[in-house]
Design an enzyme around this catalytic site. Structure first.
Site, PDB file in Angstrom:
ATOM      1  N   ASP A   1       0.794  -1.231   0.000  1.00  0.00           N
ATOM      2  CA  ASP A   1       0.000   0.000   0.000  1.00  0.00           C
ATOM      3  C   ASP A   1       0.828   1.284   0.000  1.00  0.00           C
ATOM      4  O   ASP A   1       0.298   2.385  -0.193  1.00  0.00           O
ATOM      5  CB  ASP A   1      -0.990   0.010   1.174  1.00  0.00           C
ATOM      6  CG  ASP A   1      -0.324  -0.153   2.537  1.00  0.00           C
ATOM      7  OD1 ASP A   1       0.837   0.271   2.700  1.00  0.00           O
ATOM      8  OD2 ASP A   1      -0.981  -0.697   3.454  1.00  0.00           O
TER       9      ASP A   1
ATOM     10  N   HIS B   1       6.633  -7.689  -0.966  1.00  0.00           N
ATOM     11  CA  HIS B   1       5.628  -8.084  -1.963  1.00  0.00           C
ATOM     12  C   HIS B   1       5.424  -7.010  -3.033  1.00  0.00           C
ATOM     13  O   HIS B   1       4.435  -7.054  -3.759  1.00  0.00           O
ATOM     14  CB  HIS B   1       4.302  -8.422  -1.285  1.00  0.00           C
ATOM     15  CG  HIS B   1       4.363  -9.664  -0.446  1.00  0.00           C
ATOM     16  ND1 HIS B   1       3.379 -10.029   0.449  1.00  0.00           N
ATOM     17  CD2 HIS B   1       5.306 -10.636  -0.363  1.00  0.00           C
ATOM     18  CE1 HIS B   1       3.720 -11.162   1.044  1.00  0.00           C
ATOM     19  NE2 HIS B   1       4.880 -11.552   0.577  1.00  0.00           N
TER      20      HIS B   1
ATOM     21  N   CYS C   1       7.992  -5.924 -22.081  1.00  0.00           N
ATOM     22  CA  CYS C   1       9.395  -5.464 -22.023  1.00  0.00           C
ATOM     23  C   CYS C   1       9.936  -5.405 -20.592  1.00  0.00           C
ATOM     24  O   CYS C   1      11.134  -5.162 -20.408  1.00  0.00           O
ATOM     25  CB  CYS C   1       9.538  -4.110 -22.712  1.00  0.00           C
ATOM     26  SG  CYS C   1       8.688  -2.759 -21.864  1.00  0.00           S
TER      27      CYS C   1
ATOM     28  N   CYS D   1       1.490  -0.728 -21.956  1.00  0.00           N
ATOM     29  CA  CYS D   1       2.820  -0.115 -21.872  1.00  0.00           C
ATOM     30  C   CYS D   1       2.978   0.941 -22.975  1.00  0.00           C
ATOM     31  O   CYS D   1       2.664   0.674 -24.138  1.00  0.00           O
ATOM     32  CB  CYS D   1       3.875  -1.211 -22.028  1.00  0.00           C
ATOM     33  SG  CYS D   1       5.562  -0.608 -22.020  1.00  0.00           S
TER      34      CYS D   1
ATOM     35  N   ASN E   1      -0.711  -7.884  17.687  1.00  0.00           N
ATOM     36  CA  ASN E   1      -1.844  -8.298  16.861  1.00  0.00           C
ATOM     37  C   ASN E   1      -3.117  -8.120  17.693  1.00  0.00           C
ATOM     38  O   ASN E   1      -3.055  -8.118  18.917  1.00  0.00           O
ATOM     39  CB  ASN E   1      -1.700  -9.771  16.422  1.00  0.00           C
ATOM     40  CG  ASN E   1      -2.499 -10.098  15.168  1.00  0.00           C
ATOM     41  OD1 ASN E   1      -3.698  -9.841  15.101  1.00  0.00           O
ATOM     42  ND2 ASN E   1      -1.838 -10.669  14.175  1.00  0.00           N
TER      43      ASN E   1
END
Ligand code: OAD
Length: 248
Positions: free
Chosen positions: A105, A120, A131, A148, A214
């Protein structure tokens, strides 16, 4: 989480000369970014594992792109929270600091983190499947199948999908940081996606004191201390003491 548990973890962090931090979607949950698993984790009934794969992109690129464009739009409106900011402070005060994030993010970078590995990738970078050119792109008005500018081939988000290899240099640096950190702090990950899920065990095997933050006890992380609570509340409390110590 008791005051005693919090203090013990704070003391470890305050005295460590090297700290490695691993973050997951839970740290951005307090900024309003949906996590992958648990409540709000589904998009149109798809699980992340069904969309974040090269096979899904090959067979249904428009669906995968729709999901990423939806996420880009949500995240573009979000800001780093006090947990992201506290980790910037830790980076500035701890000599041997490495942040490894599984998040794509960009909120750590926005907060000001620099000694950081985006394991990641980033959904603000696009990569050409023809390419291979990588470009930074924050547009929220991309066509359904962006192409692209150089070669016309399809662009994809520059993220690591299930079944794909992590950049070898990023992996190497992450493994080194796991082996050298005196403290290994894990924030907001379910600990089910490899290789990050094994980092705490590796760090512990190399002598680190491992701390997990957590909202639930997933029992997936090999930690010495578990601090149950929201990242945006717990992480700043863990790091405040460093400043107190330094000003004493
Ligand atoms: P998950 O969605 O699997 O897990 C988020 C974790 O954060 C859970 O353990 C929650 O209990 C915890 N959590 C939720 N809110 C929290 C809060 N406010 N404070 C602290 N913790 C909180 O996300 P990840 O573990 O990051 O990969 O997922 C790992 C990878 O799976 C992602 O990077 C992504 C995904 O598929 C790819 O796309 C390759």
């Amino acid at each position: 989480m008791t005051e005693g548990e919090l203090k013990a973890a704070r003391d470890r962090i305050a005295s460590a000369r090297s700290i490695t931090v691993l973050t997951g979607a839970g740290i951005s949950a307090d900024s309003g970014v949906p996590t992958f698993r648990g409540e709000g984790g589904l998009w149109k009934q798809f699980r992340a594992e069904e969309l974040a794969t090269p096979e899904a992109f090959e067979s249904h690129p428009e669906i995968v792109w729709e999901w990423y464009q939806w996420r880009r739009k949500i995240i573009a409106e979000k800001s780093p929270n006090p947990a992201h900011t506290a980790l910037v402070l830790l980076e500035q005060t701890c000599p041997g600091f490495t942040l490894i994030t599984q998040n794509v993010d960009g909120l750590h970078a926005l907060a000001g983190s620099r000694k950081m590995i985006e394991l990641h990738g980033s959904l603000w970078r696009l990569r050409c499947i023809g390419c291979g050119r990588i470009t930074e792109n924050r547009s929220l008005e991309l066509p359904p199948l962006p192409a692209c500018k150089d070669c016309g081939a399809l662009l994809r988000p520059d993220v690591v999908w299930f079944g794909e290899a992590i950049d070898p240099a990023d992996l190497q640096t992450s493994l080194e940081a796991c082996k050298t950190g005196e403290v290994f702090l894990v924030v907001g990950t379910s600990g089910v996606v490899q290789p990050a899920a094994s980092f705490a065990s590796l760090a512990k095997a190399h002598g680190a004191f491992t701390i997990e933050v957590n909202t639930v006890d997933s029992e997936m992380i090999d930690r010495d201390a578990l601090l149950i609570g929201r990242a945006s509340e717990v992480v700043p409390q863990l790091i405040d003491l460093i400043n107190d110590n330094r000003s004493n």
